[in-house]
Design an enzyme around this catalytic site. Sequence first.
Site, short mmCIF file in Angstrom:
data_model
loop_
_atom_site.label_atom_id
_atom_site.label_comp_id
_atom_site.label_asym_id
_atom_site.label_seq_id
_atom_site.Cartn_x
_atom_site.Cartn_y
_atom_site.Cartn_z
N HIS A 95 42.02 25.58 8.66
CA HIS A 95 40.66 25.63 8.12
C HIS A 95 40.54 24.64 6.95
CE1 HIS A 95 37.12 27.04 5.98
NE2 HIS A 95 36.73 27.50 7.15
N GLY A 173 29.50 26.43 4.05
CA GLY A 173 29.06 27.19 2.88
C GLY A 173 28.01 26.50 2.04
#
Length: 251
Positions: A95, A173
């Site tokens: 990630h 995000g």
Amino acid sequence: MRKPFIAGNWKMNMDCAGAKALAAGLAEQLKSVDTVDVAVCPPSVYLQAVATELSSSNVALGSQNVYFEGNGAFTGELSCAMLKDVCCTYAIIGHSERRHVIGETDELINKKVTAAITGGLLPILCVGELLEEREAEKTTEVVTQQIKKGLAGVTAEKMLAVTIAYEPVWAIGTGKTATADQAQEVHAMIRALLAEMYDQTTADQVRIQYGGSAKPGNTAELMANPDVDGLLVGGAALKVEDFAAMIKTVA
Ligand code: PGA
């Protein structure tokens, strides 16, 4: 035909009660969904508690990370066997937060991918460019390197265990989702690369998820792309209504 695959990455969020409630809510909401593969990836301390809530549901469990060694003196790390022991099916590997905050390299990520496949976990290998790399028109180069290095030594047969998640770092995000065209362009590039590295049949079978501010409002548009086979969802995966709505849109 690739079955859509939507996974929720809870990152370092929730407490035990919240994690259990979210899992229980999803199990209930998604009872009749069988046309989409669904997984949630809670913080590792809550895997066991979430596994209990998800037993006999359609929702699978994944970890946010895994270590490549089997056991021993690796303080703080978790092996494939441990994760399988608490019912994990999937493992997110590489990630962007682990690459760019924790400092994981492609070489380490490759060891994890290989160990996960051998150990019976299905890796979700994350790739994606930084904003400055996109602006410098280096997206193809960066993603190609991440995929080639991340999958070094993985055979065509083993590749069928792998999901790729394309997550442009600038979209994670930030509320700034890639446009459907931007996502499709990179997904098609990834599939062509897999065809070159393996063969067309293998490339056609591998699922490629998009991640980066995916939410109920943009799910249909992103998923309408021929090479977008699913989503890796962060923020919107923390609410039962939002995550369930995304899955129902796809189903
Ligand atoms: P986001 O995170 O949906 O909150 O942008 C996605 C991810 O990091 O997997």
